[in-house]
Design an enzyme around this catalytic site. Structure first.
Site, mmCIF file in Angstrom:
data_model
loop_
_atom_site.group_PDB
_atom_site.id
_atom_site.type_symbol
_atom_site.label_atom_id
_atom_site.label_comp_id
_atom_site.label_asym_id
_atom_site.label_seq_id
_atom_site.Cartn_x
_atom_site.Cartn_y
_atom_site.Cartn_z
ATOM 1 N N GLY C 33 -15.114 19.724 -17.442
ATOM 2 C CA GLY C 33 -13.892 20.458 -17.096
ATOM 3 C C GLY C 33 -14.333 22.094 -16.796
ATOM 4 O O GLY C 33 -13.778 22.870 -16.281
ATOM 5 N N CYS C 242 5.407 0.014 0.536
ATOM 6 C CA CYS C 242 4.614 0.170 1.666
ATOM 7 C C CYS C 242 5.055 -0.934 2.852
ATOM 8 O O CYS C 242 5.232 -1.833 2.318
ATOM 9 C CB CYS C 242 3.128 0.014 1.430
ATOM 10 S SG CYS C 242 2.066 -0.259 2.978
ATOM 11 N N CYS C 245 2.179 -3.777 3.377
ATOM 12 C CA CYS C 245 1.742 -4.577 2.576
ATOM 13 C C CYS C 245 2.731 -4.798 1.268
ATOM 14 O O CYS C 245 2.354 -5.494 0.186
ATOM 15 C CB CYS C 245 0.357 -4.196 1.826
ATOM 16 S SG CYS C 245 0.382 -2.826 0.614
ATOM 17 N N CYS C 267 0.772 2.693 2.930
ATOM 18 C CA CYS C 267 -0.265 3.152 1.876
ATOM 19 C C CYS C 267 -0.939 4.208 2.458
ATOM 20 O O CYS C 267 -1.704 4.077 3.683
ATOM 21 C CB CYS C 267 -1.217 1.917 1.558
ATOM 22 S SG CYS C 267 -0.523 0.808 0.553
ATOM 23 N N CYS C 273 -4.635 -1.257 1.016
ATOM 24 C CA CYS C 273 -3.423 -1.728 2.014
ATOM 25 C C CYS C 273 -4.178 -3.043 2.725
ATOM 26 O O CYS C 273 -3.567 -4.185 2.616
ATOM 27 C CB CYS C 273 -3.077 -0.728 3.129
ATOM 28 S SG CYS C 273 -1.215 -1.318 3.735
#
Lengths: 202, 368, 292
Positions: C33, C242, C245, C267, C273
């Site tokens: 980080g 979605c 899908c 998506c 997808c």
């Protein structure tokens, strides 16, 4: 030409671009997964007893921006300093805390990590990476590792660690985000211990 | 039926093909040659070399042609090439005292040893578009005179001999100048790195900042000590040879600004300096650079830093036009994922504001 | 005039530059980080368009790697296409659109929906790596704040959002705390993706070229989104699946289908997808067409 000058020009990477990429990929994997043993291959050969893994690390990551510290044993190895100089251009560090990389052939040197650059609170990255040469990375006392890079626990069994090593690592852990990072090497094998890696006996 | 847009590769290919077409434009008109660009668009070539940080007229001309005359795009092309070049050595400091001078003026003395030399300047031209520029009428050969072996001391050296101006800056402890293209940039930075950033910096940005100091935002009381433009030798110290070796000659513009004097009870007053050095002929850039250099030295002279031109982190972080144009223009890249996140939040907050109102209204209706 | 014919190195960068970046990557990994400064190079693509990610990828990639490049979750967005073509040309590596086949995924603004696995590396393109930048523009100040672990300002900002809007108004580039120490910008991914970073088995690298910073999250590292007890962190949710899908646990793009308020949601992750549809999953659009 002296003998040591003759060998200095040998033993570098056959293919610097792809050898250093392959070595770096393994070193990065090692630091991302402390305790995991990686094989740096026999790509670089420095004067003995500098193991292949240490030679590969130095050939991959050292250059004129990275002063190197060698412990007394390695400092006296004929031809090693010229080898490092020829293949990397890295200068020798005058004292331990000026080094970006330190290569230690005597594992007892690991007990005093505070001699090396630990970074500063603003720049903890300005700290040394220690490459310590061991007898082997297996067959020793079983140690338990935890910390970033490790899902639950990892184990290592390096041979030749000095007693007091766990306490030295704990002192280094306590400095976080400061501290040194360590690569244990034997032959062509290496395993990394980040400053965040905690170690205890099994 | 909704089908996601495909064919990014074909679209890019076709866009670039169209770009090539527009660049070449009417094929019946001869293409520009590099000689034409280097010779007749020389100041554009100079700016590309200066801010591209690479002295190569031919490459700069190629970049300008490729960029259809877009200066920053051409600068960017040159920078991206420059970064791939190996470094052999750092040159010795240019000796502008030994410059083969084409232009040299001072605003602080009426006459100076070596003389005021106007050279090829737009100054005192009347800015009227010449009808001749529509055509290619013959142009007179320039007047020439033999160069006098006369000394052309720098005005700052003349002032320096009397101790009236601060000494030139000192190189770093190891004598090696910093290099912001090879080192990390940690503020505060040293003056050598600052000067490097300014020399590469955007002319327009530095011009505006320099101007702002004249209008009171970090005033430095500037006088043009001297501007000189001409050719200087570039020399490299080769350890194997043992003496400096000339590797070429480049045209530079140097501006020595003489600024507000400083002194104290212990030290007698001295004028201070602002310095500008730019590849090629670019007086405007060199002058602006010297104003900003001086403004950025505020701390050295215990001046309060209140104006934008005195703020090192602000000036240096925003002076690079390749960085600036990249980040400003990146806003045109798709951001629809993040925008969707914002849309969702705004809709949600609007719904929450509507709800209490609707609830109150329905309560009223029930009461009626 | 003589012609200058430029030649370029494997993956464009010279070896000296790769070494410098590789050293920065190792320190980034050992200090999770923390933003490691590096001497970012000028790349043949504009700053702000992925130069940091490209330098990181160029420094780690090898001939055996398989690269996937996405922008907004899609492999076929123009900048993703351009960056993929750059590596095909300069490194000759294999590329893929399948998340599961990739050893390196370079991304702008999304984390793939398919969970990343051990051995994979994801490289994020980062515009502004400093999470405190919009609270304090000066690098000299924010550096000290990180050193002192002085993150109060960030909490004040988030809390002011709640007071003003009733919500934390940050929806992307939502700040996280890494391994309990450094507050980190996860790059401008929607906060929907933040939880995917937490204890991910993959190595996560972040490159900011213009701002000259590299940072990292090693595998299995704590990545916690900042929040408050009374306002816990929550990811976006969509009230429909979605349309193609039928997935209901993914991040969706809103597609405007006409100028009469018509909308559909599909998506954002195109590979995910396509993979689902290949497996026979269908969404409402397919159902409607079947009914017609």
């Amino acid at each position: 030409m002296t003998h040591s000058e003759a060998v200095a020009t040998e033993g570098g990477f056959a293919d610097p671009v792809f050898d250093s990429q392959a070595v770096f990929a393994a070193i990065m994997d090692a630091f991302a997964r402390p305790g995991k043993i990686v094989d740096l291959g026999a790509r670089a050969t420095a004067p003995a007893p500098m193991p292949a893994a240490a030679a590969a690390f130095i050939a991959t990551l050292a250059d004129f921006d990275t002063p190197i510290w060698l412990d007394e044993g390695l400092g006296q190895v004929p031809g090693l300093v010229p080898w490092i100089s020829f293949h990397t251009g890295a200068p020798l560090a005058g004292k331990p805390d000026a080094a970006r990389f330190a290569v230690l052939s005597d594992a007892r040197e690991l007990l005093d990590l505070g001699r090396f650059a630990l970074g500063t609170p603003e720049y903890p990255d300005r700290s040394a990476t220690i490459i310590a040469v061991l007898e082997g990375l297996d067959g020793g006392e079983r140690l338990v590792l935890s910390g970033p890079g490790i899902e639950h626990e990892a184990f290592m069994e390096p041979r030749g660690l000095p007693s007091g090593f766990l306490a030295a690592v704990a002192r280094n852990n306590a400095l976080f985000p400061l501290g040194v990072d360590i690569l244990l090497v034997a032959g062509a094998k290496a395993l990394a211990l980040a400053r965040t890696t905690r170690i205890r006996s099994a | 039926m909704y089908i996601a847009v495909k064919g990014g590769e074909a679209a890019i290919r076709n866009a670039h093909r169209l770009l090539d077409d527009r660049r070449r434009s009417d094929r019946s008109v001869p293409a520009l040659t590099l000689d034409q660009i280097v010779g007749q668009m020389a100041l554009a070539v100079d700016r590309v070399m200066a801010e591209g940080s690479l002295y190569d007229q031919e490459l700069a001309a190629m970049a300008l042609r490729q960029a259809r005359g877009d200066m920053i795009e051409a600068i960017f092309l040159l920078r991206a090439y420059r970064t791939t070049l190996p470094r052999f050595a750092a040159a010795r400091p240019l000796d502008t005292f030994r410059m083969r001078i084409e232009r040299r003026i001072s605003a602080v003395y009426k006459d100076i040893p070596g003389g005021q030399l106007l050279g090829p300047t737009f100054d005192y031209t009347h800015r009227l578009i010449e009808p001749a520029m529509a055509d290619d009428p013959p142009v007179d050969e320039p007047m020439r005179r033999l160069s006098e072996a006369e000394n052309c001391p720098r005005v700052t050296d003349i002032l320096g001999a009397e101790g009236l101006i601060e000494a030139d800056g000192q190189a770093g402890s190891d004598g090696e100048p910093g290099d912001l293209t090879r080192d990390t940039l940690d503020f505060p930075i040293s003056r050598d790195v600052r000067l490097q950033a300014l020399a590469r910096g955007d002319e327009g940005f530095l011009l505006a900042l320099g101007y702002s100091t004249q209008r009171g935002y970090g005033r430095t009381h500037p006088f043009v000590g001297e501007i000189r433009i001409g050719l200087v030798d570039v020399e490299v110290e080769l350890p194997e040879v043992g003496f400096p070796v000339g590797i070429g000659r480049i045209r530079v513009t140097e501006c020595q600004m003489v600024n507000q004097f400083k002194g104290s009870a212990k030290e007698p007053p001295q004028f201070t300096r602002g310095y500008g050095l730019v590849f090629g002929q670019s007086e405007r850039k060199a002058m602006a650079m010297s104003l900003v250099d001086r403004a950025l030295r505020a701390d050295e002279f215990d001046e309060e830093r209140t104006a934008p031109a005195q703020d090192e982190e602000f000036v240096i972080s925003h002076s690079d036009n390749v960085q600036a144009t990249g980040f400003v223009e990146h806003l045109k890249l798709p951001h629809y994922v993040d925008f969707q996140a914002e849309l969702d939040l705004v809709r949600r907050m609007r719904r929450e504001q509507e709800r209490p109102r609707e609830e109150t209204e329905s309560v009223q209706e029930a009461a009626e | 005039m003589s012609a200058t014919t430029p030649t370029y190195a494997f993956a464009y960068l010279d070896e000296q530059t790769k070494r410098m970046i590789r050293r920065a990557i190792l320190k980034a990994i050992t200090i999770p980080g923390y933003q490691v400064p590096f001497a970012s190079r000028e790349m043949p693509m504009p700053y702000g368009w992925g130069t940091g990610g490209v330098q990181v990828t160029a420094s780690i990639i090898g001939p055996n790697d398989v690269l996937k490049v996405i922008d907004q979750g899609a492999d076929d967005t123009t900048n993703a296409v351009s960056i993929r073509a750059f590596f095909e040309r300069t490194a000759g590596v294999a590329t893929t659109t399948r998340t599961t086949e990739a050893t390196i995924v370079q991304t702008r603004h999304r984390v793939p929906e398919t969970p990343l696995a051990e051995g994979q590396t994801i490289v994020f393109q980062v515009p502004i790596p400093e999470p405190l930048r919009f609270l304090e523009p000066r690098e000299t100040e924010t550096r000290v704040m990180h050193a002192l672990e002085e993150y109060g300002l960030m909490h004040v900002k988030l809390y002011e959002d709640i007071a003003r809007h009733g919500h934390i108004a940050t929806t992307y580039a939502y700040p996280v705390k890494v391994e309990g120490r450094y507050v980190m910008d996860p790059s401008p991914i929607p906060k929907f993706d933040n939880p995917k970073m937490h204890r991910s088995p993959a190595l996560q690298l972040f490159g900011a070229g213009r701002e000259k910073r590299i940072y990292a999250v090693p595998p299995y590292t704590e990545v916690v989104s900042l929040d408050f007890e009374d306002h816990p962190f929550r990811i976006q949710s969509f009230d429909r699946p979605c349309a193609l899908c039928g997935a209901d646990d993914v991040y969706l793009d809103e597609v405007v289908t006409d100028d009469r308020g018509g909308r559909m949601f599909v998506c954002s992750d195109t590979d995910h997808c396509e993979d689902r549809r290949a497996k026979g999953f269908t969404g409402e659009q397919v159902h409607q067409e079947a009914a017609e």
